[in-house]
Design a protein around this motif. Structure first.
Motif, PDB file in Angstrom:
ATOM      1  N   UNK A 137       0.819  -1.213   0.000  1.00 30.37           N
ATOM      2  CA  UNK A 137       0.000   0.000   0.000  1.00 30.37           C
ATOM      3  C   UNK A 137       0.854   1.265   0.000  1.00 30.37           C
ATOM      4  N   UNK A 138       2.042   1.168   0.574  1.00 29.16           N
ATOM      5  CA  UNK A 138       2.962   2.292   0.489  1.00 29.16           C
ATOM      6  C   UNK A 138       3.342   2.576  -0.954  1.00 29.16           C
ATOM      7  N   UNK A 139       3.594   1.524  -1.704  1.00 29.37           N
ATOM      8  CA  UNK A 139       3.954   1.675  -3.117  1.00 29.37           C
ATOM      9  C   UNK A 139       2.779   2.238  -3.911  1.00 29.37           C
ATOM     10  N   UNK A 140       1.569   1.722  -3.637  1.00 28.71           N
ATOM     11  CA  UNK A 140       0.374   2.181  -4.364  1.00 28.71           C
ATOM     12  C   UNK A 140       0.119   3.663  -4.096  1.00 28.71           C
ATOM     13  N   UNK A 141       0.146   4.027  -2.805  1.00 34.84           N
ATOM     14  CA  UNK A 141      -0.130   5.423  -2.438  1.00 34.84           C
ATOM     15  C   UNK A 141       0.951   6.359  -2.955  1.00 34.84           C
ATOM     16  N   UNK A 142       2.200   5.919  -2.874  1.00 36.31           N
ATOM     17  CA  UNK A 142       3.339   6.774  -3.215  1.00 36.31           C
ATOM     18  C   UNK A 142       3.584   6.882  -4.718  1.00 36.31           C
ATOM     19  N   UNK A 143       3.469   5.749  -5.428  1.00 35.74           N
ATOM     20  CA  UNK A 143       3.852   5.712  -6.837  1.00 35.74           C
ATOM     21  C   UNK A 143       2.661   5.786  -7.788  1.00 35.74           C
ATOM     22  N   UNK A 144       1.504   5.270  -7.394  1.00 39.41           N
ATOM     23  CA  UNK A 144       0.360   5.228  -8.300  1.00 39.41           C
ATOM     24  C   UNK A 144      -0.644   6.345  -8.055  1.00 39.41           C
ATOM     25  N   UNK A 145      -0.352   7.222  -7.133  1.00 43.52           N
ATOM     26  CA  UNK A 145      -1.211   8.367  -6.831  1.00 43.52           C
ATOM     27  C   UNK A 145      -0.345   9.620  -6.717  1.00 43.52           C
ATOM     28  N   UNK A 146      -0.959  10.790  -6.881  1.00 44.23           N
ATOM     29  CA  UNK A 146      -0.184  12.037  -6.821  1.00 44.23           C
ATOM     30  C   UNK A 146       0.094  12.500  -5.400  1.00 44.23           C
ATOM     31  N   UNK A 147       0.334  11.554  -4.481  1.00 44.16           N
ATOM     32  CA  UNK A 147       0.533  11.891  -3.072  1.00 44.16           C
ATOM     33  C   UNK A 147       1.668  12.894  -2.878  1.00 44.16           C
ATOM     34  N   UNK A 148       2.795  12.640  -3.533  1.00 41.11           N
ATOM     35  CA  UNK A 148       3.971  13.507  -3.383  1.00 41.11           C
ATOM     36  C   UNK A 148       3.626  14.945  -3.763  1.00 41.11           C
ATOM     37  N   UNK A 149       2.891  15.100  -4.867  1.00 42.48           N
ATOM     38  CA  UNK A 149       2.631  16.426  -5.406  1.00 42.48           C
ATOM     39  C   UNK A 149       1.515  17.133  -4.648  1.00 42.48           C
ATOM     40  N   UNK A 150       0.582  16.365  -4.117  1.00 40.62           N
ATOM     41  CA  UNK A 150      -0.463  16.954  -3.293  1.00 40.62           C
ATOM     42  C   UNK A 150       0.144  17.501  -1.999  1.00 40.62           C
ATOM     43  N   UNK A 151       1.000  16.695  -1.359  1.00 39.55           N
ATOM     44  CA  UNK A 151       1.647  17.144  -0.120  1.00 39.55           C
ATOM     45  C   UNK A 151       2.573  18.324  -0.401  1.00 39.55           C
ATOM     46  N   UNK A 152       3.308  18.264  -1.516  1.00 48.36           N
ATOM     47  CA  UNK A 152       4.207  19.371  -1.872  1.00 48.36           C
ATOM     48  C   UNK A 152       3.423  20.665  -2.052  1.00 48.36           C
ATOM     49  N   UNK A 153       2.270  20.585  -2.740  1.00 47.55           N
ATOM     50  CA  UNK A 153       1.424  21.769  -2.945  1.00 47.55           C
ATOM     51  C   UNK A 153       0.869  22.281  -1.620  1.00 47.55           C
ATOM     52  N   UNK A 154       0.433  21.351  -0.751  1.00 50.20           N
ATOM     53  CA  UNK A 154      -0.083  21.743   0.561  1.00 50.20           C
ATOM     54  C   UNK A 154       0.974  22.458   1.387  1.00 50.20           C
TER      55      UNK A 154
END
Length: 376
Positions: A137-154
């Motif tokens: 799930x770490x891989x799915x959330x981190x690599x298959x979703x824009x998690x990095x960019x959402x947090x960066x924008x926040x």
């Protein structure tokens, strides 16, 4: 390569090259705002690096290599750097303290998570069972979703608001050059508006498109992919121009805003001081001090010093010596005093030593005492 792609490459390249050039100049500039310039240079270079990586990807290069991952792993640092830039611009002699390092925790966390997620490739054999629950799930959330960019924008939005609050506090409590605050506010507002827009698009895109594609999400493969990077290029180019054109601005001198009642009181004291000097010529007293003047005028010494500082922007000695220098000039203009030496006239004006007289002439008029006689 299509004409539209060539056009996009040119736009990204202009932003990236401009950012690198301005960043290099700002980093090497040895001015009063050296720390602020270097922080802005770091921001520019990171944004330029992001654009350069994207240019390579447009040519089919740099997919998931070390250059790409370094760029990804540093995306959570921009907000903190933006905040430190504002602090460096609004706080004279700014230095990063131990307590400030907490603002770098997000990027440290990001690097740690990124390394953990990439390590899952060592165990992946094509089946979900080959990974742990956290790894999968770490891989799915981190690599298959824009998690990095959402947090960066926040983070950028959060620090932009924090920077705006700091600028408002400085503007309300200190007398500061409004032009300087204005252009710094423009930079902060640009980051805030742009990344609020990016965050909104990311969230809508994630919710709408991931739902319509049965949970399959491919980051930035739709209509806003290129506009995002063109926006970054424009932002990089613009803040580079702003920072470069003002790289030699003097460091801010913050002067605390005082209440109106106190201000009026200090202005009244300054008028009494002026009368004491012009009418009573108290400056002729060689032993005159803040304490003795306070006793004569029945004013507390600290209020005299504060009045001179706030109203006249001068220290006591400089204030008194201005009158003494003018008195020496007046005495020299009188032909009857030609028989007296310059030092005796200085003593008559209130100076108590040759050295103090020489320093005052040099500071007030920018000439040597010997040149004073030729200014009659």
């Amino acid at each position: 390569m299509e004409i539209s792609t060539v056009f996009i490459v040119l736009l990204l390249a202009v932003g990236a090259v401009q950012g690198v050039i301005f960043g290099s100049i700002l980093f090497k500039s040895n001015t009063h705002n050296k720390i602020a310039n270097r922080i802005l240079a770091t921001i520019l270079c990171l944004l330029s690096y992001r654009l350069l990586v994207q240019i390579l990807r447009l040519f089919g290069l740099g997919y998931y290599d070390s250059w790409y991952y370094v760029m990804i792993d540093l995306s959570w640092i921009h907000g903190a750097l933006l905040y430190f830039y504002v602090k460096a611009q609004t706080q004279p002699n700014f230095r990063i303290k131990k307590s400030d390092w907490i603002h770098f925790l997000p990027v440290i966390l990001q690097i740690g998570i990124s390394i953990f997620v990439r390590m899952q490739n060592l165990y992946w054999d094509g089946t979900r069972e080959s990974l742990t629950w956290l790894g999968y799930y770490g891989y799915v959330v981190w690599m298959n979703n824009p998690t990095i960019y959402i947090v960066a924008s926040l983070l950028i939005i959060f620090y932009a608001y924090k920077s705006q609050k700091l600028l408002n506090i400085v503007g309300e409590n200190f007398e500061i050059q409004e032009t300087k605050l204005t252009w710094i506010k423009r930079i902060i507002r640009s980051f805030l508006i742009y990344f609020t827009l990016v965050l909104s698009v990311l969230l809508v895109d994630l919710i709408v498109f991931s739902s319509s594609n049965e949970g399959s999400y491919f980051y930035f493969t739709r209509f806003y992919y290129y506009p995002f990077f063109v926006g970054i290029a424009i932002l990089t180019y613009w803040i580079g121009m702003e920072g470069f054109s003002r790289r030699n601005d003097p460091e801010l001198t913050l002067k605390k805003v005082i209440p109106i009642e106190t201000s009026e009181k200090l202005k009244e004291i300054s008028k009494r001081l002026e009368a004491a000097m012009q009418e009573d010529k108290l400056y002729k007293d060689q032993e005159l001090s803040v304490q003795s003047l306070g006793k004569q005028l029945n004013i507390k010494p600290y209020l005299i010093s504060k009045s001179l500082s706030e109203v006249c922007n001068k220290r006591f000695n400089d204030y008194v010596n201005e009158y003494r220098v003018k008195e020496v000039q007046s005495l020299l203009a009188n032909e009857d005093n030609s028989k007296y030496t310059l030092l005796s006239l200085a003593m008559e004006a209130g100076f108590n030593s040759k050295s103090s007289f020489n320093r005052a002439i040099k500071k007030q008029l920018g000439i040597s005492p010997s040149e004073l006689k030729f200014q009659k």
